[in-house]
Design an enzyme around this catalytic site. Structure first.
Site, mmCIF file in Angstrom:
data_model
loop_
_atom_site.group_PDB
_atom_site.id
_atom_site.type_symbol
_atom_site.label_atom_id
_atom_site.label_comp_id
_atom_site.label_asym_id
_atom_site.label_seq_id
_atom_site.Cartn_x
_atom_site.Cartn_y
_atom_site.Cartn_z
ATOM 1 N N PHE A 1 -0.300 9.876 -10.037
ATOM 2 C CA PHE A 1 -1.469 10.601 -10.075
ATOM 3 C C PHE A 1 -1.844 11.105 -8.530
ATOM 4 C CE2 PHE A 1 -5.580 12.305 -11.846
ATOM 5 C CZ PHE A 1 -5.013 12.943 -13.171
ATOM 6 N N GLY B 1 -4.527 13.091 -0.284
ATOM 7 C CA GLY B 1 -4.318 12.095 0.612
ATOM 8 C C GLY B 1 -2.895 11.636 0.605
ATOM 9 N N HIS B 2 -2.401 11.264 -0.731
ATOM 10 C CA HIS B 2 -0.949 10.928 -0.827
ATOM 11 C C HIS B 2 0.106 11.889 -0.103
ATOM 12 C CE1 HIS B 2 -2.370 8.966 -4.751
ATOM 13 N NE2 HIS B 2 -1.978 8.019 -3.935
ATOM 14 N N GLN C 1 -1.289 -6.244 -10.344
ATOM 15 C CA GLN C 1 -2.304 -6.064 -9.624
ATOM 16 C C GLN C 1 -3.526 -5.867 -10.242
ATOM 17 O OE1 GLN C 1 -0.381 -2.577 -7.032
ATOM 18 N NE2 GLN C 1 -2.533 -2.099 -6.925
ATOM 19 N N GLY D 1 -2.834 4.371 3.074
ATOM 20 C CA GLY D 1 -3.571 4.780 3.508
ATOM 21 C C GLY D 1 -4.698 4.181 4.032
ATOM 22 N N GLU D 2 -5.662 4.450 4.786
ATOM 23 C CA GLU D 2 -6.759 3.426 5.390
ATOM 24 C C GLU D 2 -7.830 3.370 4.139
ATOM 25 O OE1 GLU D 2 -7.833 4.589 9.117
ATOM 26 O OE2 GLU D 2 -6.276 3.527 10.111
ATOM 27 N N SER E 1 -7.191 8.228 -6.962
ATOM 28 C CA SER E 1 -6.805 8.663 -8.083
ATOM 29 C C SER E 1 -7.805 8.339 -9.089
ATOM 30 C CB SER E 1 -5.522 8.022 -8.599
ATOM 31 O OG SER E 1 -4.353 8.298 -7.748
HETATM 32 O O1 PAF Z 1 -2.148 1.771 -2.863
HETATM 33 C C1 PAF Z 1 -1.526 1.697 -4.043
HETATM 34 O O2 PAF Z 1 -1.384 2.612 -4.675
HETATM 35 C C2 PAF Z 1 -1.069 0.389 -4.682
HETATM 36 O O3 PAF Z 1 -1.676 -0.776 -4.486
HETATM 37 C C3 PAF Z 1 0.408 0.195 -4.031
HETATM 38 C C4 PAF Z 1 0.463 -0.309 -2.539
HETATM 39 C C5 PAF Z 1 1.392 1.275 -4.292
HETATM 40 C C6 PAF Z 1 1.160 -1.100 -4.688
HETATM 41 O O4 PAF Z 1 1.007 -1.016 -5.976
#
Ligand code: PAF
Length: 281
Positions: free
Chosen positions: A32, A36-37, A61, A148-149, A187
């Protein structure tokens, strides 16, 4: 569109092939994608001839009551954005088993950097992040990886992980990209109703309030934290944390200095937003 890879084996092979010709940069994401990405992909491009983007909504996570099931997804749109920003190929596992094979039982447990802030509010979150990032580094053997920070604590945990486990990938953090009104791009902003989207600007306002109090001479951590929390609350956000920490070890300093960072997490309805930044600069 950037070439799409669906299996771990094909990803490993594609990375190995491009590494024969030069450096490989990695941009891990959960998809998504937003500007930024794309800025991470562009930064990666300036450092290496080949850039691999990964798109994987990593189940380990997320806590049991978090937004794994409803996390926004748009693979087709993401592939276009990756191509636009110059990615060479995209690994989006077709099945979580590509990352967590049958019988998976080995995790990476980060240390004290993962303790405070999001670590204490989202138990197991950084263990999941460290595990998946270690796997992505192992599969890609990328020379360099970009994060990203906005997720400053995550960045700190991943930098440590790469050094501690000698993963051979240099970890580079890049500045947060913001909307015109200061809201950090995320996102999860897609979850916000138009009213909540307006309220969300309180995160950057809270940071600005701390900066201006600091510029006026305020040095007391507790008072700056209370100020940030009050800006969030007054705009109708539910504060998860509003804390000042040192950038290096994420400990609380005895008093605020210019590089002390303001860390914020707050809920708008069910949506949890985070932001952070230094008191100066
Ligand atoms: O920042 C994210 O999008 C996630 O935490 C990462 C680093 C891709 C790990 O799943």
């Amino acid at each position: 569109m950037a070439a799409l890879i669906r299996t771990a084996k094909d990803f490993r092979d594609a990375c190995a092939e491009v590494r024969r010709d030069g450096r490989l940069a990695l941009v891990p994401t959960m998809g998504f994608l937003h500007a930024g990405h794309q800025s991470l992909i562009r930064a990666a491009n300036s450092q290496a001839p080949s850039v691999a983007v990964t798109i994987f909504v990593n189940p380990t996570q997320f806590g049991p009551n978090e937004d794994l099931a409803r996390y926004p997804r748009d693979l087709e749109g993401d592939l276009k954005k990756c191509a636009e920003a110059g990615a060479s190929f995209v690994f989006a596992p077709e099945d979580p088993k590509e990352i967590y094979p049958e019988g998976f039982q080995t995790y990476v447990e980060p240390g004290p950097l993962a303790g405070p802030l999001c670590g204490s509010r989202r138990p197991g979150h950084f263990r999941g992040v460290a595990t998946v990032v270690a796997k992505l580094f192992a599969l890609s053997r990328a020379d360099v990886a970009f994060f990203g920070e906005k997720d400053f604590q995550q960045l700190a945990v991943i930098k440590r992980l790469a050094v501690d486990l000698d993963l051979g990938t240099q970890v580079i953090g890049r500045p947060t990209i913001r909307e015109h009104d200061g809201l950090a791009m995320s996102s999860r902003n897609a979850y916000l109703s138009p009213e909540d989207r307006q309220r969300a600007v309180a995160l950057s306002k809270a940071m600005a309030a701390c900066r201006s109090a600091f510029a006026d001479g305020e040095r007391e951590i507790a008072r700056l934290e209370a100020l940030a929390a009050s800006v969030l609350t007054e705009s109708g956000l539910r504060v998860d944390y509003a804390e000042l920490r040192r950038p290096g070890d994420l400990e609380r300093p005895p008093e605020a200095t210019g590089d002390t960072r303001v860390f914020l997490a707050a809920f708008l309805g069910k949506t949890r937003l985070i932001d952070n930044g230094p008191l100066e600069g």
